[in-house]
Design an enzyme around this catalytic site. Sequence first.
Site, PDB file in Angstrom:
ATOM      1  CG  HIS A  91      -0.467   0.059   2.531  1.00 30.79           C
ATOM      2  ND1 HIS A  91      -0.195   1.242   3.171  1.00 30.79           N
ATOM      3  CD2 HIS A  91      -0.184  -0.912   3.427  1.00 30.79           C
ATOM      4  CE1 HIS A  91       0.237   1.001   4.403  1.00 30.79           C
ATOM      5  NE2 HIS A  91       0.268  -0.307   4.575  1.00 30.79           N
ATOM      6  CG  ASP A 142       2.417   0.170   7.934  1.00 29.48           C
ATOM      7  OD1 ASP A 142       2.047  -0.301   6.842  1.00 29.48           O
ATOM      8  OD2 ASP A 142       1.684   0.242   8.936  1.00 29.48           O
ATOM      9  CD  GLU A 198      -3.076  -1.435   5.258  1.00 33.25           C
ATOM     10  OE1 GLU A 198      -3.029  -2.504   5.883  1.00 33.25           O
ATOM     11  OE2 GLU A 198      -2.701  -0.341   5.747  1.00 33.25           O
ATOM     12  CD  GLU A 199      -1.714   2.240   7.592  1.00 34.20           C
ATOM     13  OE1 GLU A 199      -2.468   1.730   8.458  1.00 34.20           O
ATOM     14  OE2 GLU A 199      -0.525   1.917   7.461  1.00 34.20           O
ATOM     15  CG  HIS A 253       0.252   2.521  12.618  1.00 33.68           C
ATOM     16  ND1 HIS A 253      -1.107   2.316  12.627  1.00 33.68           N
ATOM     17  CD2 HIS A 253       0.696   1.924  11.476  1.00 33.68           C
ATOM     18  CE1 HIS A 253      -1.466   1.634  11.542  1.00 33.68           C
ATOM     19  NE2 HIS A 253      -0.369   1.389  10.840  1.00 33.68           N
TER      20      HIS A 253
END
Length: 368
Positions: free
Chosen positions: A62, A178, A212-213, A322
């Site tokens: 992503h 990420d 995606e998140e 995150h």
Amino acid sequence: MDMEMLKNLSNAFGPSGFEEDVIRAAARYLTPYQIENDAMNNLYARMSGTDSEKPVIQLDAHLDECGFMVQCIHDNGCLGIIMLGGFHLTNIPAHSVVIRTRSGNLIKGIITSKPVHFMTEDERNSQNLDIGQIYVDIGAINSREVEEAGISIGDPMIPDVSFEYHEQQGVCFGKAFDNRAGCACIIDTMDKLREEKNRLAVQVVGAFAAQEEVGMRGAEVTSQIVKPDLAIVFEGSPSDDFFFSPGIAQGKMKGGVQIRLMDKSYISNPAFTEFAVNTAKKFGIRFQETVRRGGSTNAGRISLTGKAVPVLVLGVPSRYVHTHYNYCAREDLEAAVELASKVILELDNDAIRHICRQDILDKVLEER
């Protein structure tokens, strides 16, 4: 892996729903392929001249990162915010952010934190925070100055962090590993396979997914477009080596590529993970198997496409995902690419048939 590529991907501005800069950063490294994007900010890369009759394997990662959006502008010049993605509230205050205005200007701000001098005893000891009481300060003294700076409701913002590669330790520092780490892995894997495309048993399609998140939304679209028979999902997975003992940790930085067996979004295809494990052992690729109590990846969406898609999730252990700041190891990035490329090279029609469960009823049907 090219650290300059990872730097450009990591530094790109791209919270959920605003991935355009990441698309452009990735596209610069995808010139050997046919590329296109869609209205949702998903990006596709295809190898030209491959046999269209072959099964399709989708490489997924992503594009988006966790960020924020301006929710309102207060009279005193502070910005109310909402989260784009899953920050824990205690990780947000006292860090700087970059806001992108509608005209494309980038403006720095500070996420507010009440000085200890003004806190009550209860506030000092409390961990209870409310996103509605966390603001961004751009140095304005009233809403007029905010508007003059060009900031509007709905403007996106990201952590203000720049990539560094620490060559002596072989460690990358930056934001959004990420999942810009996964994006880099798609590009590297396709490059490793490009010269071998005619002898592969599959067509390889890179699909860089948006949003995606905020609920794996992009992968729901990419999987409908690509229509994969198999998929490999690359993820910048949370490193747990600082939080569990060595015997329990399953996401150790410099521990090798992570093969994910389960998380909250999916249960892995046992035949595919066994194939990956055997391939890793055959070629001496370091790996670690992982069963996650929480978390999810685009595998949760891709695996539900059509009549179901076997998905292999390969993680690059990344510390403090995150949050504003991440670490990951070059050797883990390269192990993920090496395993993905070797898995694809090792696939043949019998292996694909077994992984797709097309042989389960063979014996039963023979006995009829």
